[in-house]
Scaffold this active site. Sequence first.
Site, PDB file in Angstrom:
ATOM      1  N   CYS A 113       0.853  -1.239   0.076  1.00 42.41           N
ATOM      2  CA  CYS A 113      -0.113  -0.004   0.132  1.00 42.41           C
ATOM      3  C   CYS A 113       0.776   1.440  -0.057  1.00 42.41           C
ATOM      4  CB  CYS A 113      -0.875   0.072   1.228  1.00 42.41           C
ATOM      5  SG  CYS A 113      -1.955  -1.409   1.283  1.00 42.41           S
ATOM      6  N   HIS A 257      -3.988   6.758   1.302  1.00 43.27           N
ATOM      7  CA  HIS A 257      -4.131   5.478   0.755  1.00 43.27           C
ATOM      8  C   HIS A 257      -5.547   4.985   1.050  1.00 43.27           C
ATOM      9  CE1 HIS A 257      -4.081   1.348  -0.127  1.00 43.27           C
ATOM     10  NE2 HIS A 257      -4.122   1.125   1.240  1.00 43.27           N
ATOM     11  N   ASN A 287     -10.080  -1.202  -2.006  1.00 45.81           N
ATOM     12  CA  ASN A 287      -8.635  -0.950  -1.807  1.00 45.81           C
ATOM     13  C   ASN A 287      -7.571  -1.406  -2.924  1.00 45.81           C
ATOM     14  OD1 ASN A 287      -6.039  -1.054  -0.769  1.00 45.81           O
ATOM     15  ND2 ASN A 287      -6.614  -1.404   1.278  1.00 45.81           N
TER      16      ASN A 287
HETATM   17  N1  ACO Z   1     -18.705 -10.455   5.844  1.00 46.30           N
HETATM   18  C1  ACO Z   1     -19.365 -10.738   6.940  1.00 46.30           C
HETATM   19  N2  ACO Z   1     -18.781 -11.178   8.162  1.00 46.30           N
HETATM   20  C2  ACO Z   1     -17.342 -11.268   8.034  1.00 46.30           C
HETATM   21  C3  ACO Z   1     -16.662 -10.609   6.987  1.00 46.30           C
HETATM   22  C4  ACO Z   1     -17.282 -10.462   5.735  1.00 46.30           C
HETATM   23  N3  ACO Z   1     -16.906  -9.936   4.514  1.00 46.30           N
HETATM   24  N4  ACO Z   1     -15.361 -10.775   7.382  1.00 46.30           N
HETATM   25  C5  ACO Z   1     -15.094 -11.244   8.647  1.00 46.30           C
HETATM   26  N5  ACO Z   1     -16.628 -11.347   9.021  1.00 46.30           N
HETATM   27  C6  ACO Z   1     -17.065 -11.834  10.350  1.00 46.30           C
HETATM   28  C7  ACO Z   1     -15.834 -12.559  11.230  1.00 46.30           C
HETATM   29  O1  ACO Z   1     -15.805 -13.971  10.755  1.00 46.30           O
HETATM   30  C8  ACO Z   1     -16.395 -12.150  12.494  1.00 46.30           C
HETATM   31  O2  ACO Z   1     -17.325 -13.206  13.049  1.00 46.30           O
HETATM   32  P1  ACO Z   1     -17.225 -13.896  14.328  1.00 46.30           P
HETATM   33  O3  ACO Z   1     -17.577 -12.914  15.275  1.00 46.30           O
HETATM   34  O4  ACO Z   1     -18.370 -14.881  14.283  1.00 46.30           O
HETATM   35  O5  ACO Z   1     -15.917 -14.622  14.489  1.00 46.30           O
HETATM   36  C9  ACO Z   1     -16.889 -10.800  12.558  1.00 46.30           C
HETATM   37  O6  ACO Z   1     -17.350 -10.657  11.137  1.00 46.30           O
HETATM   38  C10 ACO Z   1     -16.082 -10.051  13.103  1.00 46.30           C
HETATM   39  O7  ACO Z   1     -14.872 -10.055  12.620  1.00 46.30           O
HETATM   40  P2  ACO Z   1     -13.703  -9.192  13.022  1.00 46.30           P
HETATM   41  O8  ACO Z   1     -12.520  -9.255  12.327  1.00 46.30           O
HETATM   42  O9  ACO Z   1     -13.640  -9.008  14.444  1.00 46.30           O
HETATM   43  O10 ACO Z   1     -14.147  -7.733  12.147  1.00 46.30           O
HETATM   44  P3  ACO Z   1     -13.876  -6.251  12.565  1.00 46.30           P
HETATM   45  O11 ACO Z   1     -14.876  -5.263  13.069  1.00 46.30           O
HETATM   46  O12 ACO Z   1     -12.326  -6.293  12.992  1.00 46.30           O
HETATM   47  O13 ACO Z   1     -13.478  -5.559  10.940  1.00 46.30           O
HETATM   48  C11 ACO Z   1     -12.073  -5.460   9.341  1.00 46.30           C
HETATM   49  C12 ACO Z   1     -12.802  -6.456   9.985  1.00 46.30           C
HETATM   50  C13 ACO Z   1     -12.981  -4.583   8.443  1.00 46.30           C
HETATM   51  C14 ACO Z   1     -10.957  -6.043   8.380  1.00 46.30           C
HETATM   52  C15 ACO Z   1     -11.501  -4.492  10.456  1.00 46.30           C
HETATM   53  O14 ACO Z   1     -10.452  -5.085  11.257  1.00 46.30           O
HETATM   54  C16 ACO Z   1     -10.644  -3.374   9.713  1.00 46.30           C
HETATM   55  O15 ACO Z   1     -11.098  -2.446   9.380  1.00 46.30           O
HETATM   56  N6  ACO Z   1      -9.324  -3.525   9.620  1.00 46.30           N
HETATM   57  C17 ACO Z   1      -8.441  -2.832   9.104  1.00 46.30           C
HETATM   58  C18 ACO Z   1      -7.654  -3.474   7.942  1.00 46.30           C
HETATM   59  C19 ACO Z   1      -7.936  -3.024   6.824  1.00 46.30           C
HETATM   60  O16 ACO Z   1      -8.741  -2.205   6.375  1.00 46.30           O
HETATM   61  N7  ACO Z   1      -6.950  -3.434   5.934  1.00 46.30           N
HETATM   62  C20 ACO Z   1      -7.148  -3.006   4.430  1.00 46.30           C
HETATM   63  C21 ACO Z   1      -5.889  -3.604   4.040  1.00 46.30           C
HETATM   64  S1  ACO Z   1      -4.482  -3.067   4.481  1.00 46.30           S
HETATM   65  C22 ACO Z   1      -4.173  -1.640   4.104  1.00 46.30           C
HETATM   66  O17 ACO Z   1      -4.464  -1.209   3.050  1.00 46.30           O
HETATM   67  C23 ACO Z   1      -3.524  -0.805   5.026  1.00 46.30           C
END
Ligand code: ACO
Length: 330
Positions: A113, A257, A287
């Site tokens: 990224c 980004h 992204n």
């Molecule tokens: N659809 C539905 N449910 C989902 C999905 C999906 N696509 N993906 C995960 N889940 C579920 C998980 O399995 C979990 O279920 P469970 O509670 O039964 O175990 C639940 O949703 C919650 O999962 P978490 O990982 O706790 O979700 P979180 O609130 O952390 O959100 C996310 C996940 C959006 C990835 C978040 O952590 C985030 O915003 N992280 C930042 C990372 C990011 O944006 N990276 C981008 C790429 S890296 C970069 O560019 C810097």
Amino acid sequence: MRGARIAGTGRELPSRVVTNEDLTKLMDTTDEWIVQRTGIRERRFADPSAGNSHMGAAAGRKAIAQAGISVEDVGLLVFATLSPDYYFPGCGVMVQAQLGMPTVGALDVRDQCTGFLYGLSVAEAYVKGGFHDYVLVIGSELHSKGLNFSTAGRDTAVIFGDGAGAVVVGPAENGKGILSSHLHSEGKHAAELCVEEPGFLKSPWLTHETIDSGKHYPKMNGKYVFAHAVRRFPEVIRESLAKNGYTASDLALLIPHQANQRITQAVGAAMELPEGKVFSNIERYGNTTAASIPIALDECLEQGRIREGDLVCLAAFGSGFTWASTLIRW
Ligand code: ACO
């Protein structure tokens, strides 16, 4: 020392739009979950016959045309991606061939990224140092062929999209252009966001087990990435402002980004910037990793969001971890 400015920009987005609703047919997810957690409504996926370098070359061609130069004027090509056509050689040489460029250097950057800003800093140094008059920097990603579209991969598959952006960096006068670039890395977090295999830590480097266990798909500790991103983005934006004697109130526009809308909102809030000063297009493209900043920059210029004299900050955070900022007086 002479200055360096962005003399031309271009973008190339595949025409195929994939909505959140489309993804619900492949995995257990919902439009509501994706929009709420990421801000993404749709992304573009490339035609299966297309390669990353084809998108990159198309974006590069537009940036060269917009800069009003020809391919013969480009002294160096820098290509940032995590999704190259071949394991080796890199995409840079593919673009050199596709654009019919002279036998200039083609440098590939692997900083995910943050890759575009790392590449931009190389161009800045070459132009400011007088080594080349024009450097073409491309950020391009073809994620759609490398994601796990089953429910097991839903945490990452819903986030990423395909696309390419490019800029031509050329000489600048009167103190305008790129003021400074600031690059950082902290490799102890590498395993928190990576594609583990194939890789030469293993012998042989690629096995059936790699495929069976899905280690060739991206692995992300989402919460961990989030926590580091919302700390490092503001830090590196402030670093670039402080280096040049400015504060956030001097900024006309921040182009972060496009990682995730929640990250962008948190960064805007930390910098106390009004929403209108923080650019976002993640809703439409997802992204696109190394491509997100040059695509956004090209759109901002097209929409008249940047005017002559504006102070603009580009900032990125991503896998590595790596993070960076570039401050520009337009
Ligand atoms: N659809 C539905 N449910 C989902 C999905 C999906 N696509 N993906 C995960 N889940 C579920 C998980 O399995 C979990 O279920 P469970 O509670 O039964 O175990 C639940 O949703 C919650 O999962 P978490 O990982 O706790 O979700 P979180 O609130 O952390 O959100 C996310 C996940 C959006 C990835 C978040 O952590 C985030 O915003 N992280 C930042 C990372 C990011 O944006 N990276 C981008 C790429 S890296 C970069 O560019 C810097």
